[in-house]
Design an enzyme around this catalytic site. Structure first.
Site, PDB file in Angstrom:
ATOM      1  N   GLU A   1      -9.852   7.122   3.909  1.00  0.00           N
ATOM      2  CA  GLU A   1     -10.671   6.220   4.715  1.00  0.00           C
ATOM      3  C   GLU A   1      -9.870   4.949   4.921  1.00  0.00           C
ATOM      4  O   GLU A   1      -8.964   4.632   4.159  1.00  0.00           O
ATOM      5  CB  GLU A   1     -11.980   5.902   3.990  1.00  0.00           C
ATOM      6  CG  GLU A   1     -11.904   4.754   2.976  1.00  0.00           C
ATOM      7  CD  GLU A   1     -11.018   5.022   1.785  1.00  0.00           C
ATOM      8  OE1 GLU A   1     -10.792   6.208   1.466  1.00  0.00           O
ATOM      9  OE2 GLU A   1     -10.539   4.034   1.184  1.00  0.00           O
TER      10      GLU A   1
ATOM     11  N   SER B   1       1.636  -9.943  -0.865  1.00  0.00           N
ATOM     12  CA  SER B   1       1.304  -8.520  -0.744  1.00  0.00           C
ATOM     13  C   SER B   1       1.668  -7.897   0.594  1.00  0.00           C
ATOM     14  O   SER B   1       1.908  -6.693   0.668  1.00  0.00           O
ATOM     15  CB  SER B   1      -0.194  -8.317  -1.011  1.00  0.00           C
ATOM     16  OG  SER B   1      -0.970  -9.138  -0.158  1.00  0.00           O
TER      17      SER B   1
ATOM     18  N   LYS C   1       0.807  -1.228   0.000  1.00  0.00           N
ATOM     19  CA  LYS C   1       0.000   0.000   0.000  1.00  0.00           C
ATOM     20  C   LYS C   1       0.837   1.274   0.000  1.00  0.00           C
ATOM     21  O   LYS C   1       0.419   2.296  -0.516  1.00  0.00           O
ATOM     22  CB  LYS C   1      -0.957  -0.011   1.187  1.00  0.00           C
ATOM     23  CG  LYS C   1      -2.107  -0.985   0.997  1.00  0.00           C
ATOM     24  CD  LYS C   1      -3.231  -0.710   1.971  1.00  0.00           C
ATOM     25  CE  LYS C   1      -4.442  -1.535   1.626  1.00  0.00           C
ATOM     26  NZ  LYS C   1      -4.290  -2.954   2.021  1.00  0.00           N
TER      27      LYS C   1
HETATM   28  C1  LIG Z   1      -5.122  -3.996   1.676  1.00  0.00           C
HETATM   29  C2  LIG Z   1      -4.404  -5.241   1.391  1.00  0.00           C
HETATM   30  C3  LIG Z   1      -4.794  -6.094   0.319  1.00  0.00           C
HETATM   31  C4  LIG Z   1      -6.010  -5.839  -0.541  1.00  0.00           C
HETATM   32  O1  LIG Z   1      -5.969  -4.681  -1.299  1.00  0.00           O
HETATM   33  P1  LIG Z   1      -5.746  -4.726  -2.882  1.00  0.00           P
HETATM   34  O2  LIG Z   1      -6.040  -3.333  -3.300  1.00  0.00           O
HETATM   35  O3  LIG Z   1      -6.686  -5.723  -3.455  1.00  0.00           O
HETATM   36  O4  LIG Z   1      -4.331  -5.109  -3.108  1.00  0.00           O
HETATM   37  C5  LIG Z   1      -4.040  -7.224   0.082  1.00  0.00           C
HETATM   38  N1  LIG Z   1      -2.974  -7.542   0.839  1.00  0.00           N
HETATM   39  C6  LIG Z   1      -2.574  -6.768   1.876  1.00  0.00           C
HETATM   40  C7  LIG Z   1      -1.394  -7.190   2.679  1.00  0.00           C
HETATM   41  C8  LIG Z   1      -3.278  -5.590   2.180  1.00  0.00           C
HETATM   42  O5  LIG Z   1      -2.874  -4.840   3.218  1.00  0.00           O
END
Ligand SMILES: *Cc1c(COP(=O)(O)O)cnc(C)c1O
Length: 396
Positions: free
Chosen positions: A112, A378, A90
Site C-alpha cells: 500500500e 531521510s 525506504k
Molecule cells: C516515508 C518517509 C518518512 C516517514 O516514514 P518513517 O517510517 O517514519 O521513516 C520520512 N521521510 C521520508 C523522506 C519518507 O519518504
C-alpha cells in the site's frame, strides 16, 4: 529481551504483537517462523549488502555541515539518506523484503502507499527482482500524487485505486490486506515502515539498521568516537528513526530524539503528533499509541508532509518513549517549511518535508559547544517542490 528486539510474540514491553483476523494467520505465521532464519544467513546478508552498495548507493555520506555547526554552536552532521536510489531510506527495506520474498518462493508482491514513496521503492525492487508488483493507493492520493503514480507505472507496477472510505492510505491498506488474505500462498505483502503485526516492525527495523551501523563507523573515522551526543530523526511510522537509533539504544551516552509532525499545532485538531495526543489502542495489527476519539475511532491525521501523515506510531517507538529511552517532540508545518528553506539556502541541500521536521528541531535545542549531533536526512525534496513553491510565492 533488550530494547531493540521484541519478545517471541513480537512485544516491546506492552506494545506490538500481532492482532490480526484469523484469515491472516497462515500468512503471518509463515513470516514469523521463517524471517530470522532467512535474513540471518551469510548468503542472504551477502546479497543484501552487495545490492545496498552497488544498487542503492550505500554507504550514504555522513556530512559535517560547517554552516549549521556555526549557526547552532555544536558539531552538526547530516546522514545523507536523501542520496539513496529513489531518494529516501525506504529502499533499504524494500530491497531487503524482496530478497526475503524470493526465498519464500513468492511470485508476486503487493504493497500500500499513501504519497507514493513506498510504492515507488517497492516497484523499483520488484523491477530489479523481476517479480510482479501491485500497489494499492487511495483514489484521492492517486490524484494528489500523480508523478509517483507515473513512476510506479513506468517501473512496471500495477496501481489499483482504493475507492472505499476516505479513499486514502488506510483504505489502501485495507484493500492490500484483503488481497493478501485471498492469495496467501504466492504473494508477499511489503509493509513500508516499522508498523503492522509482528514480525514486520522487527523485520523493517533490522533492514533499516544499516543507517546507524554506518553512522557508527563514519563518526569513528571522523572523530575517534563512534557515539554521538544526539541523534535527531523525523517519525511517521518510525522506520528511518529506528534505523538511525538502532545501534545507539542503551549506550549510556546518545540521546535519541524523534520528531513527530505537529501539523498546524497539537491543539489545532489538524495534527499527526501521535505520542503527544495518542492513547493506547490497536492499529494495523499492533498495540501502540494512536490518535483516536473517546470511543476509539481513529481521527484523520494532518501533516503538510505526506510521509508523516499517519495516526499511529511503530510499537518500538511507543516502548522507547514510555521507558524514557527516546524523547519524542513535535514540529509544526510552518517550522518544517522554514527549516527546508534554511537548509536549501545554507547548505545547498533541498530536504524532503519529512526530514525538514528533524532539522527544524535544532533551533529548539541548547547545545554545548563540543556536542556531536546527527540529523538523519531521510529523503530529498524533489517530490515536495509544489509545496515549497507555494511558500516561495508567499515570501515576497
Ligand atoms: C516515508 C518517509 C518518512 C516517514 O516514514 P518513517 O517510517 O517514519 O521513516 C520520512 N521521510 C521520508 C523522506 C519518507 O519518504
Amino acid at each position: 529481551m533488550n530494547s531493540i528486539h521484541p519478545d517471541k510474540n513480537g512485544f516491546y514491553g506492552e506494545f506490538g504483537g500481532a492482532f490480526i483476523p484469523e484469515m491472516l494467520y497462515p500468512n503471518i505465521q509463515e513470516l514469523q517462523e521463517q524471517y530470522l532464519g532467512i535474513i540471518n544467513t551469510t548468503e542472504f546478508q551477502q546479497e543484501f549488502q552487495s545490492l545496498l552498495k552497488d544498487y542503492v548507493g550505500r554507504p550514504t555520506p555522513l556530512f559535517y555541515s560547517k554552516n549549521l555547526s556555526a549557526e547552532f554552536g555544536a558539531h552538526i552532521y547530516l546522514k545523507r539518506e536523501d542520496l539513496n536510489h529513489t531518494g529516501a531510506h525506504k529502499i533499504n527495506n524494500t530491497i531487503g523484503q524482496i530478497l526475503l520474498a524470493k526465498r519464500l518462493h513468492k511470485k508476486r508482491i503487493i504493497a500500500e502507499t499513501g504519497a507514493g514513496q513506498h510504492g515507488v521503492a517497492t516497484a523499483t525492487a520488484c523491477a530489479l527482482a523481476g517479480i510482479d508488483c501491485t500497489i494499492f493507493m487511495g483514489e484521492i492520493d492517486i490524484q494528489r500524487q500523480m508523478p509517483n503514480v507515473e513512476r510506479m507505472k513506468l517501473l512496471g507496477a500495477k496501481v489499483v485505486p482504493a475507492t472505499s472510505g476516505s479513499k486514502t492510505l488506510k483504505d489502501a491498506t485495507n484493500e492490500a490486506i484483503r488481497e493478501w488474505i485471498n492469495n496467501p500462498v504466492d504473494t508477499h505483502y511489503i509493509i513500508g515502515s516499522v508498523v503492522g503485526p509482528h514480525p514486520y516492525p522487527d523485520l523493517v527495523a533490522r533492514f533499516q539498521s544499516v543507517i546507524s551501523q554506518e553512522i557508527k563507523q563514519q563518526l569513528f573515522e571522523k572523530t575517534g568516537d563512534e557515539n554521538p551526543d544526539y541523534i535527531i530523526a523525523c517519525i511517521g511510522g518510525g522506520s528511518n528513526a529506528i534505523g538511525a537509533f538502532y545501534h545507539f539504544i542503551d549506550n549510556g551516552k546518545t540521546k535519541l530524539i524523534a520528531v513527530e509532525a505537529g501539523g498546524e499545532g497539537i491543539n489545532s485538531g489538524k495534527t499527526a503528533a501521535t505520542i503527544a495526543l495518542g492513547k493506547k489502542g490497536i492499529i494495523h495489527g499492533s498495540k501502540t499509541y494512536l490518535i483516536q476519539t473517546e470511543d476509539g475511532q481513529i481521527i484523520e491525521p494532518h501533516s503538510i508532509s505526506a510521509g508523516l501523515d499517519y495516526p499511529g506510531i511503530g510499537p518500538i517507538h511507543a516502548y522507547l518513549h514510555d521507558t524514557g529511552k527516546a524523547i519524542v517532540v513535535n514540529i509544526t508545518d510552518i517550522e518544517a517549511i522554514e527549516a527546508a528553506f534554511y537548509l536549501s539556502r545554507k547548505d545547498g541541500i533541498i530536504p524532503a518535508l519529512e526530514s525538514a521536521h528533524a532539522l527544524a528541531y535544532l533551533k529548539k535545542m541548547k547545545f554545548k559547544s563540543d556536542d556531536v549531533v546527527i540529523v538523519n536526512l531521510s529523503g530529498r525534496g524533489d517530490k515536495d517542490m509544489s509545496t515549497y513553491q507555494k511558500f516561495m510565492n508567499y515570501e515576497h
